[in-house]
Design an enzyme around this catalytic site. Structure first.
Site, mmCIF file in Angstrom:
data_model
loop_
_atom_site.group_PDB
_atom_site.id
_atom_site.type_symbol
_atom_site.label_atom_id
_atom_site.label_comp_id
_atom_site.label_asym_id
_atom_site.label_seq_id
_atom_site.Cartn_x
_atom_site.Cartn_y
_atom_site.Cartn_z
ATOM 1 N N SER A 91 0.873 -1.324 0.057
ATOM 2 C CA SER A 91 -0.075 -0.143 0.065
ATOM 3 C C SER A 91 1.021 1.189 -0.023
ATOM 4 O O SER A 91 1.821 1.246 0.660
ATOM 5 C CB SER A 91 -0.649 -0.213 1.247
ATOM 6 N N SER A 92 0.543 2.188 -0.756
ATOM 7 C CA SER A 92 1.388 3.389 -0.852
ATOM 8 C C SER A 92 1.467 3.973 0.556
ATOM 9 O O SER A 92 2.604 4.708 0.602
ATOM 10 C CB SER A 92 0.606 4.451 -1.704
ATOM 11 N N CYS A 93 0.684 3.663 1.746
ATOM 12 C CA CYS A 93 0.871 4.301 3.023
ATOM 13 C C CYS A 93 2.094 3.789 3.532
ATOM 14 O O CYS A 93 2.451 4.298 4.724
ATOM 15 C CB CYS A 93 -0.561 4.166 3.670
HETATM 16 P P1 GDP Z 1 -5.037 8.275 4.419
HETATM 17 O O1 GDP Z 1 -4.738 8.220 3.121
HETATM 18 O O2 GDP Z 1 -4.290 6.933 5.376
HETATM 19 O O3 GDP Z 1 -4.550 9.362 5.455
HETATM 20 O O4 GDP Z 1 -6.601 7.613 4.861
HETATM 21 P P2 GDP Z 1 -7.874 8.338 4.779
HETATM 22 O O5 GDP Z 1 -8.672 7.927 3.187
HETATM 23 O O6 GDP Z 1 -8.733 7.746 5.928
HETATM 24 O O7 GDP Z 1 -7.788 9.912 4.811
HETATM 25 C C1 GDP Z 1 -7.321 10.606 3.762
HETATM 26 C C2 GDP Z 1 -7.412 12.229 4.165
HETATM 27 O O8 GDP Z 1 -8.956 12.594 3.990
HETATM 28 C C3 GDP Z 1 -6.989 12.599 5.548
HETATM 29 O O9 GDP Z 1 -6.327 13.698 5.407
HETATM 30 C C4 GDP Z 1 -8.067 12.729 6.307
HETATM 31 O O10 GDP Z 1 -7.957 13.642 7.327
HETATM 32 C C5 GDP Z 1 -9.085 13.262 5.142
HETATM 33 N N1 GDP Z 1 -10.630 13.049 5.275
HETATM 34 C C6 GDP Z 1 -11.405 14.312 5.233
HETATM 35 N N2 GDP Z 1 -12.737 13.730 5.648
HETATM 36 C C7 GDP Z 1 -12.481 12.439 6.208
HETATM 37 C C8 GDP Z 1 -13.587 11.710 6.585
HETATM 38 O O11 GDP Z 1 -14.796 11.794 6.640
HETATM 39 N N3 GDP Z 1 -12.877 10.275 6.766
HETATM 40 C C9 GDP Z 1 -11.823 9.788 6.594
HETATM 41 N N4 GDP Z 1 -11.278 8.859 6.690
HETATM 42 N N5 GDP Z 1 -10.742 10.819 6.083
HETATM 43 C C10 GDP Z 1 -11.192 12.064 5.940
#
Ligand code: GDP
Length: 319
Positions: A115-117
């Site tokens: 995964s890219s993370c």
């Molecule tokens: P990440 O790519 O591992 O950080 O995973 P996420 O998909 O959960 O989050 C991506 C980005 O979207 C982060 O900066 C979150 O804070 C933002 N984000 C904004 N609103 C939401 C929300 O309702 N749910 C989630 N999961 N992320 C959100």
């Protein structure tokens, strides 16, 4: 072990999709329906892949030629941060059991999903495969990342020590049919689709978006990923992992605006600064997979419309 088959033709092969109920696994099953192979699946009740005896017994019985290892415990930024033990244990257990079991069962080719993370938090952008393990991880998903890095290294180790044709791919943030829709566990795309849909129904004036809206993310439709994975299974046989993405990113604010358009919600966005932003930017360098003759096809607007249609047909309808 016999010399690896290159290209690895899927026709006539027994292909196990581990994790076929998940978003990635189900997309791989849909994509494999176009190949002339036999698709094998097993439910968690029959073989819990976190249990070594069950994973090995299934592999010995099923005797697959090829394995897509998409089984994993996954979740968004909050799920990762609040369930560290599960993210670490489940993923380490699944990958060690399946990789070792596959090798023992004589599986000819295995594709493990990273995964890219799992790249360093502040890796240069766009991220190249060689940036892996060059700096500290993003703390909110370090548990998942450590487990996935171990999985990637297992594939390398089995190749070096035993000559096994085990490869790994590094997908960027995914979305599409089969995604998880619950506000605490979801990734950002399904979370925003759900919020915009509920707000449209209730006539709310705005939806809440976590963080500042400024982090940048790349989003790949899961059907594009499945197509890439089949391409790699056939054509890729190197020790180094390979990135799979679109090569383009957007800010979370831009994403939220696109989601609102796809859903038809015309209200505003409220940014909640008490929620984490996570990594500031995550964009993959996709030049290696492009050079192998594969490119993502689905644009983000079209992909979000498709994800919303799936949500309406499968999640909203059931509720
Ligand atoms: P990440 O790519 O591992 O950080 O995973 P996420 O998909 O959960 O989050 C991506 C980005 O979207 C982060 O900066 C979150 O804070 C933002 N984000 C904004 N609103 C939401 C929300 O309702 N749910 C989630 N999961 N992320 C959100």
């Amino acid at each position: 072990m016999s010399a690896p088959e290159r290209p690895f033709a899927l026709a006539g092969k027994r292909v196990w999709v581990a994790g076929h109920r998940g978003m990635v696994g189900s997309a791989v099953v849909r994509r494999l329906a176009r190949e002339k192979c036999e698709i094998l699946t097993v439910g968690r009740k029959e073989a819990d892949l976190r249990r070594q005896d069950q994973a090995e017994a299934w592999l010995a019985l099923a005797q697959p030629d090829a394995v897509f290892l998409g089984a994993a415990t996954v979740g968004g930024i909050l799920a990762n941060d609040s369930r560290p033990a599960e993210f670490l244990y489940d993923n380490l257990a699944i990958e060690t059991n399946v990789v070792q079991g596959a090798w023992k069962a004589g599986v000819k080719k295995l594709l493990f999903l990273g995964s890219s993370c799992i790249y360093p938090r502040l890796a240069p952008q766009p991220m190249k495969e060689e940036h892996l393990l060059t700096g500290p991880l993003e703390p909110t998903n370090q548990w998942y990342a450590i487990a996935k890095i171990a999985g990637l290294m297992m594939c390398q180790a089995y190749r070096r020590q035993y000559g096994a044709d085990f490869i790994s791919a590094m997908p960027t943030n995914l979305y599409g049919p089969g995604d998880t829709y619950d506000l605490r566990g979801s990734h950002v795309v399904p979370a925003l689709i759900l919020k915009a849909h509920v707000a449209k129904q209730s006539g709310a004036k705005s939806i809440e978006v976590w963080g500042s809206g400024s982090p940048r993310r790349e989003f790949l439709h899961v059907d594009d990923l499945a197509d890439a994975l089949v391409h790699l299974m056939v054509n890729y046989s190197e020790e180094q992992t390979i990135n799979v993405g679109t090569g383009q990113d957007v800010t979370i604010r831009e994403l939220a605006e696109k989601v609102c358009r796809a859903v038809g919600f015309q209200g505003g966005l409220d940014f909640d600064a008490s929620k984490p932003d996570g990594t500031p930017r995550k964009l993959l360098d996709v030049s290696r997979i492009n050079a192998l003759g594969w490119k993502a096809k689905t644009g983000l607007d079209q992909g979000l419309a498709d994800a919303y249609a799936w949500y309406l047909a499968h999640v909203a309808k059931a509720a």
